[in-house]
Design a protein around this motif. Structure first.
Motif, PDB file in Angstrom:
ATOM      1  N   TYR A 134      26.742  47.211 -27.468  1.00 60.24           N
ATOM      2  CA  TYR A 134      24.982  47.720 -27.749  1.00 60.24           C
ATOM      3  C   TYR A 134      24.292  47.513 -27.127  1.00 60.24           C
ATOM      4  O   TYR A 134      23.375  47.882 -26.531  1.00 60.24           O
ATOM      5  CB  TYR A 134      24.578  47.786 -29.386  1.00 60.24           C
ATOM      6  CG  TYR A 134      25.481  47.692 -30.381  1.00 60.24           C
ATOM      7  CD1 TYR A 134      24.664  50.031 -30.405  1.00 60.24           C
ATOM      8  CD2 TYR A 134      26.285  48.005 -31.076  1.00 60.24           C
ATOM      9  CE1 TYR A 134      25.916  50.298 -31.197  1.00 60.24           C
ATOM     10  CE2 TYR A 134      26.953  48.976 -31.952  1.00 60.24           C
ATOM     11  CZ  TYR A 134      26.684  49.914 -31.681  1.00 60.24           C
ATOM     12  OH  TYR A 134      27.626  51.145 -32.601  1.00 60.24           O
ATOM     13  N   ASP A 135      24.630  46.186 -26.133  1.00 61.99           N
ATOM     14  CA  ASP A 135      23.468  45.890 -24.978  1.00 61.99           C
ATOM     15  C   ASP A 135      23.489  46.664 -23.747  1.00 61.99           C
ATOM     16  O   ASP A 135      22.545  47.217 -22.956  1.00 61.99           O
ATOM     17  CB  ASP A 135      24.187  44.225 -24.466  1.00 61.99           C
ATOM     18  CG  ASP A 135      22.614  43.987 -23.204  1.00 61.99           C
ATOM     19  OD1 ASP A 135      21.906  44.234 -23.081  1.00 61.99           O
ATOM     20  OD2 ASP A 135      23.856  43.641 -22.548  1.00 61.99           O
ATOM     21  N   PRO A 138      23.065  52.887 -23.612  1.00 62.71           N
ATOM     22  CA  PRO A 138      21.355  53.070 -23.737  1.00 62.71           C
ATOM     23  C   PRO A 138      21.063  53.758 -25.545  1.00 62.71           C
ATOM     24  O   PRO A 138      21.983  54.417 -25.933  1.00 62.71           O
ATOM     25  CB  PRO A 138      21.098  54.679 -23.344  1.00 62.71           C
ATOM     26  CG  PRO A 138      22.691  54.335 -22.318  1.00 62.71           C
ATOM     27  CD  PRO A 138      23.340  53.630 -23.320  1.00 62.71           C
ATOM     28  N   LEU A 139      19.660  53.269 -25.604  1.00 64.91           N
ATOM     29  CA  LEU A 139      18.837  52.972 -26.821  1.00 64.91           C
ATOM     30  C   LEU A 139      19.672  54.837 -27.331  1.00 64.91           C
ATOM     31  O   LEU A 139      19.903  54.906 -29.088  1.00 64.91           O
ATOM     32  CB  LEU A 139      17.638  52.917 -27.357  1.00 64.91           C
ATOM     33  CG  LEU A 139      17.940  51.406 -26.993  1.00 64.91           C
ATOM     34  CD1 LEU A 139      16.001  50.898 -27.245  1.00 64.91           C
ATOM     35  CD2 LEU A 139      18.152  50.162 -28.144  1.00 64.91           C
ATOM     36  N   GLN A 140      19.339  55.868 -26.502  1.00 62.61           N
ATOM     37  CA  GLN A 140      19.585  57.126 -27.446  1.00 62.61           C
ATOM     38  C   GLN A 140      20.436  57.375 -27.521  1.00 62.61           C
ATOM     39  O   GLN A 140      20.523  58.465 -28.564  1.00 62.61           O
ATOM     40  CB  GLN A 140      18.511  58.070 -26.725  1.00 62.61           C
ATOM     41  CG  GLN A 140      19.078  58.032 -24.795  1.00 62.61           C
ATOM     42  CD  GLN A 140      18.838  56.915 -23.716  1.00 62.61           C
ATOM     43  OE1 GLN A 140      18.723  56.127 -24.544  1.00 62.61           O
ATOM     44  NE2 GLN A 140      19.541  57.215 -22.767  1.00 62.61           N
ATOM     45  N   THR A 142      22.554  55.967 -29.452  1.00 64.72           N
ATOM     46  CA  THR A 142      23.355  54.519 -30.086  1.00 64.72           C
ATOM     47  C   THR A 142      23.900  55.189 -31.615  1.00 64.72           C
ATOM     48  O   THR A 142      25.044  54.824 -31.957  1.00 64.72           O
ATOM     49  CB  THR A 142      22.414  54.017 -30.994  1.00 64.72           C
ATOM     50  OG1 THR A 142      21.664  53.300 -29.867  1.00 64.72           O
ATOM     51  CG2 THR A 142      22.602  52.260 -31.755  1.00 64.72           C
ATOM     52  N   ALA A 185      21.445  46.999 -34.559  1.00 63.45           N
ATOM     53  CA  ALA A 185      21.155  47.871 -32.850  1.00 63.45           C
ATOM     54  C   ALA A 185      20.755  48.798 -32.878  1.00 63.45           C
ATOM     55  O   ALA A 185      20.174  49.778 -32.317  1.00 63.45           O
ATOM     56  CB  ALA A 185      22.939  47.328 -32.710  1.00 63.45           C
ATOM     57  N   GLY A 186      20.372  49.811 -34.276  1.00 62.68           N
ATOM     58  CA  GLY A 186      19.403  51.303 -34.435  1.00 62.68           C
ATOM     59  C   GLY A 186      20.395  52.053 -34.580  1.00 62.68           C
ATOM     60  O   GLY A 186      20.310  53.134 -34.856  1.00 62.68           O
ATOM     61  N   ARG A 315      18.206  41.590 -24.693  1.00 60.11           N
ATOM     62  CA  ARG A 315      18.890  42.678 -26.275  1.00 60.11           C
ATOM     63  C   ARG A 315      20.221  41.953 -26.000  1.00 60.11           C
ATOM     64  O   ARG A 315      20.692  41.556 -27.845  1.00 60.11           O
ATOM     65  CB  ARG A 315      19.271  43.824 -25.378  1.00 60.11           C
ATOM     66  CG  ARG A 315      19.715  45.066 -27.240  1.00 60.11           C
ATOM     67  CD  ARG A 315      19.346  46.132 -26.704  1.00 60.11           C
ATOM     68  NE  ARG A 315      20.764  46.922 -27.311  1.00 60.11           N
ATOM     69  CZ  ARG A 315      19.733  47.549 -28.628  1.00 60.11           C
ATOM     70  NH1 ARG A 315      18.515  46.893 -29.004  1.00 60.11           N
ATOM     71  NH2 ARG A 315      20.339  48.568 -28.848  1.00 60.11           N
TER      72      ARG A 315
END
Length: 379
Positions: A134-135, A138-140, A142, A185-186, A315
């Motif tokens: 998850y590091d 990319p957040l988008q 997840t 992690a989201g 992160r």
């Protein structure tokens, strides 16, 4: 400047690393371990052998391991995450081939100087891998299905291997711990809601199937469920462990019977009094006050880990710290629930208190990673 270049440039050296250690966390871990030494001394009848002395030596070794891991830069451990996970999986496979059997389960590898339980190592390496994943991701992305399925597969591979040993308790910890990291992690809550709904539906179907042509569990498995729900139905058989555990818990009262005065443990009514059921020995001898004090120490360890994670700008370090804290929480939450009859008896030790080598050393390795993240965080 890349992240690696920045981290290397700002990595503390020498004495500064020692000063940057999370010393309150070390003190709390030592306090909990000391409770374990005290209880192991008690259950052995006032002797350091056969349990207290080896446990003290293991803790000292665990401290050395923790400090060694803490001194190594956190970016190194991030880069080692995939390799550590692969080695852990291979060790679980080796258990199937050359593992040592004990108490009806094949969970250990005999290394000569100690018995290693690879499933304990997997609890930490899985956290490392998911934190690195998850590091990197990319957040988008997840919560996109493909990127959710991949970590689920990474979790289910060791779970399947551990279930074959068989070790239901560790399997539950791996699934729950991995799920918690995904949530932190989201990953969108809808995935977890679907899993919970599916689990409730499965449990309902299992109970509805009893006595029908499409019965989902064997009769003996239903009898185990009956015993968990009502231990008094088989007090001398399957319900013996939890019945004696509840007697010990209740007899302690508010302040306990006194050190080394617990009748359940002294007269050997309490099974596995030095491992899985050591919390009931503590509750019987020191009562509610002693049990609650241990719970406070555990809570403080979790709080210091959370604070360290929230103040870390990296992160991977934050996810790793929260993952180790979550694993630690699941350890004592499941054990305490188990001995109080709130959960089935699944063989999960009380962290840093129960007698055991692999669990102690691996847990200290995990806190070494927490310390490494704390020492090498951007300042």
């Amino acid at each position: 400047m890349s992240y690696l270049e920045y981290t290397v440039k700002h990595t503390p050296t020498g004495l500064r690393k020692v000063l940057y250690l999370n010393w309150p966390l070390i003190i709390l871990l030592s306090a909990v371990a000391s409770v374990g030494f005290l209880m192991l001394y008690s259950v052995s009848g006032g002797s350091f052998s056969p349990w207290a002395e080896p446990q003290m030596k293991r803790y000292v070794l665990g401290l050395v391991v923790m400090l060694f891991v803490a001194m190594v830069p956190i970016w190194f451990w991030r880069n080692m995450s995939v390799l550590a996970y692969i080695v852990s999986v291979l060790l679980l496979v080796a258990v199937e081939l050359v593992g040592v059997e004990g108490k009806g389960a094949q969970r250990w590898i005999d290394l000569g100087f100690m018995r290693l339980q690879p499933s304990e190592l997997m609890k930490i390496t899985l956290v490392m891998l998911l934190a690195a994943y998850y590091d990197w991701l990319p957040l988008q992305k997840t919560s996109r299905p493909f990127w959710v399925i991949l970590p689920v597969i990474l979790i289910l591979i060791p779970v399947a291997l551990v279930l074959k040993q068989p070790d239901l308790g560790t399997s539950i910890l791996l699934i729950t711990g991995g799920g918690l990291i995904m949530f932190i992690a989201g990953v969108h809550w809808a995935y977890f809601a679907a899993v919970i709904a599916g689990g409730v539906g499965l449990v309902t179907a299992v109970f509805q199937s009893r006595g029908t042509d499409w019965q989902l569990l064997a009769d003996y498995q239903f009898r185990r469920i009956d015993t968990f729900l009502d231990p008094a139905s088989d007090p001398l058989g399957a319900g013996y462990h939890i019945t004696q555990s509840k007697i010990a818990l209740g007899s302690g009262g508010w302040t306990g019977r006194g050190f080394m005065q617990g009748t359940q443990s002294r007269l050997n009514f309490l099974p596995e009094k030095h491992t899985d059921f050591i919390f009931t020995t503590l509750a019987e001898e020191f009562g509610f006050v002693g049990a609650f004090s241990l719970l406070v120490l555990y809570a403080l360890i979790i709080i210091f880990c959370i604070f360290s994670a929230l103040t870390n700008k990296d992160r991977f370090s934050s996810l790793l710290t929260l993952g180790v804290a979550a694993t630690f929480f699941l350890f004592f939450a499941v054990n305490m629930s188990m001995v109080m009859g709130l959960a089935p008896v699944v063989g999960v030790p009380l962290p840093l208190v129960s007698y055991g080598g692999s669990a102690m050393l691996i847990l200290m390795l995990g806190f070494g990673l927490v310390q490494s993240a704390h020492v090498h965080r951007p300042r």
